[in-house]
Design a protein around this motif. Structure first.
Motif, PDB file in Angstrom:
ATOM      1  N   VAL A  73      39.371  35.456  47.092  1.00 11.32           N
ATOM      2  CA  VAL A  73      38.065  36.064  47.325  1.00 11.32           C
ATOM      3  C   VAL A  73      37.955  37.355  46.513  1.00 11.32           C
ATOM      4  CG1 VAL A  73      36.417  36.847  49.052  1.00 11.32           C
ATOM      5  CG2 VAL A  73      38.137  35.134  49.671  1.00 11.32           C
TER       6      VAL A  73
ATOM      7  N   ARG B 105      30.296  37.859  47.365  1.00 13.37           N
ATOM      8  CA  ARG B 105      31.682  37.546  47.074  1.00 13.37           C
ATOM      9  C   ARG B 105      31.811  36.236  46.305  1.00 13.37           C
ATOM     10  NH1 ARG B 105      33.745  39.127  53.203  1.00 13.37           N
ATOM     11  NH2 ARG B 105      33.659  41.383  52.875  1.00 13.37           N
TER      12      ARG B 105
ATOM     13  N   LEU C 173      39.671  40.740  47.101  1.00 11.27           N
ATOM     14  CA  LEU C 173      39.488  41.159  48.490  1.00 11.27           C
ATOM     15  C   LEU C 173      40.483  40.517  49.444  1.00 11.27           C
ATOM     16  CD1 LEU C 173      35.583  41.040  48.707  1.00 11.27           C
ATOM     17  CD2 LEU C 173      37.036  43.031  48.296  1.00 11.27           C
TER      18      LEU C 173
ATOM     19  N   ASP D  43      35.025  40.560  45.007  1.00 10.72           N
ATOM     20  CA  ASP D  43      33.734  41.230  45.126  1.00 10.72           C
ATOM     21  C   ASP D  43      32.935  40.969  43.847  1.00 10.72           C
ATOM     22  OD1 ASP D  43      31.855  43.636  44.669  1.00 10.72           O
ATOM     23  OD2 ASP D  43      32.471  43.910  46.752  1.00 10.72           O
ATOM     24  N   THR D  44      31.678  40.518  43.975  1.00 14.67           N
ATOM     25  CA  THR D  44      30.889  40.201  42.783  1.00 14.67           C
ATOM     26  C   THR D  44      30.415  41.443  42.041  1.00 14.67           C
ATOM     27  OG1 THR D  44      28.868  40.038  44.115  1.00 14.67           O
ATOM     28  CG2 THR D  44      30.047  37.983  43.684  1.00 14.67           C
TER      29      THR D  44
END
Length: 306
Positions: A231, A218, A240, A233-234
């Protein structure tokens, strides 16, 4: 702000600009361990990969302070003209790179000998990060709305890349594949493919994102004016969550085992702990006045995570 595992527990190193000091905090107990006088309105901070030394920039004092990270003692200061701000250490610990906010340059420093050479970069150079192999340095050229790519061996500027408006913090992942710039005035994060030298995604944040950290797959972004952390998601770049923290968060970094993210809030003088998986706030501790914690660089055992 950064984190080191030079002792049995992780330690947060937080630049307290208003107090002209560096606070060292045990993040296992969330209790202060030491306060070191620095002077010159300390801002940027990084450590050598082996955890032996910490390096703190003082833009108003025009110097770099070298700290024995294990003994919690100031070793010496190295003069750097202009406005030394962002700072990063080479993986082998033999060089430290300092962005001169006012001089449109990146300075290479030998911790033993002092300033060695400099290379021209863009206007108002701010954040600095080095790839894990030590070959490439990326500098946020704030007022050019771009980043500079520097060849570390020849110390030459090899490319520039437009990003969002007023990039400040720069973070590179553990694989050396992607860089993330927090763009203060466009309220977003530019995701950069380092090898291709192109922006592959733009992550929309809340107001005035300052710095970013990586943990548990993240991206965590400190939003100054929203008192929050965005935040993402990579892998998918999907948003998120948004986590509320103290007033005016600037510094953000990942703990040694990657399970927690820590946020320094400048106006409320606090360091906050967030569980990287559950995204729940676990605690906070009072810091010195004005915890600037610029850059959010990660210390040895925490080396940039994704």
């Amino acid at each position: 702000m950064l984190f080191s595992s030079v002792s049995q527990a992780d330690e947060a190193f937080v630049t307290a600009q208003g107090a002209d000091a560096l606070d060292i905090i045990d993040v296992t107990t969330m209790k202060p361990l030491a306060r070191l006088p620095i002077g010159g309105k300390p801002a940027g901070i990084t450590v050598s990969r082996d955890g032996a030394r910490a390096y703190v920039t003082s833009p108003e004092g025009k110097f770099l302070t070298i700290i024995d990270a294990k003994a919690h003692k100031v070793e010496r200061r190295i003069p750097i003209a202009g406005g030394p701000l962002g700072v990063a250490a080479a993986p082998d610990g033999k060089r430290v790179y300092v962005a001169d906010l006012y001089g449109r340059r990146l300075v290479e420093v030998d911790p033993e000998q002092g300033e060695l050479r400099s290379v021209g970069v863009g206007a108002m150079a701010s954040g600095v990060a080095v790839t894990p192999d030590g070959k490439t340095i990326i500098v946020a050229d704030r007022d050019d709305n771009a980043v500079s790519f520097i060849d570390a061996q020849n110390f030459t500027r090899i490319a520039t890349l437009p990003v969002g408006k007023h990039p400040f913090g720069v973070t590179i992942d553990a694989a050396g594949a992607r860089a993330y710039t927090a763009n203060v005035e466009s309220d977003d994060v530019s995701v950069i493919d380092i090898a291709a030298r192109k922006v592959v995604a733009t992550l929309k944040t809340q107001s005035r994102p300052y710095t970013a950290a990586l943990a548990s797959g993240r991206v965590f972004v400190a939003n100054q004016h929203a008192d929050s952390v965005s935040v993402f998601d990579t892998a998918t770049f999907a948003p998120l969550s948004v986590v509320k923290v103290g007033e005016y968060p600037e510094g953000i970094a990942t703990g040694g085992d990657g399970s927690r993210v820590y946020v320094a809030s400048w106006f409320s003088n606090e360091l906050w702990s967030i569980d990287a998986k559950t995204l729940k706030v676990e605690g906070k501790v009072e810091t010195g006045d004005g915890p600037r914690a610029f850059g959010a660089f990660i210390a040895p055992s925490a080396a940039t995570r994704d």
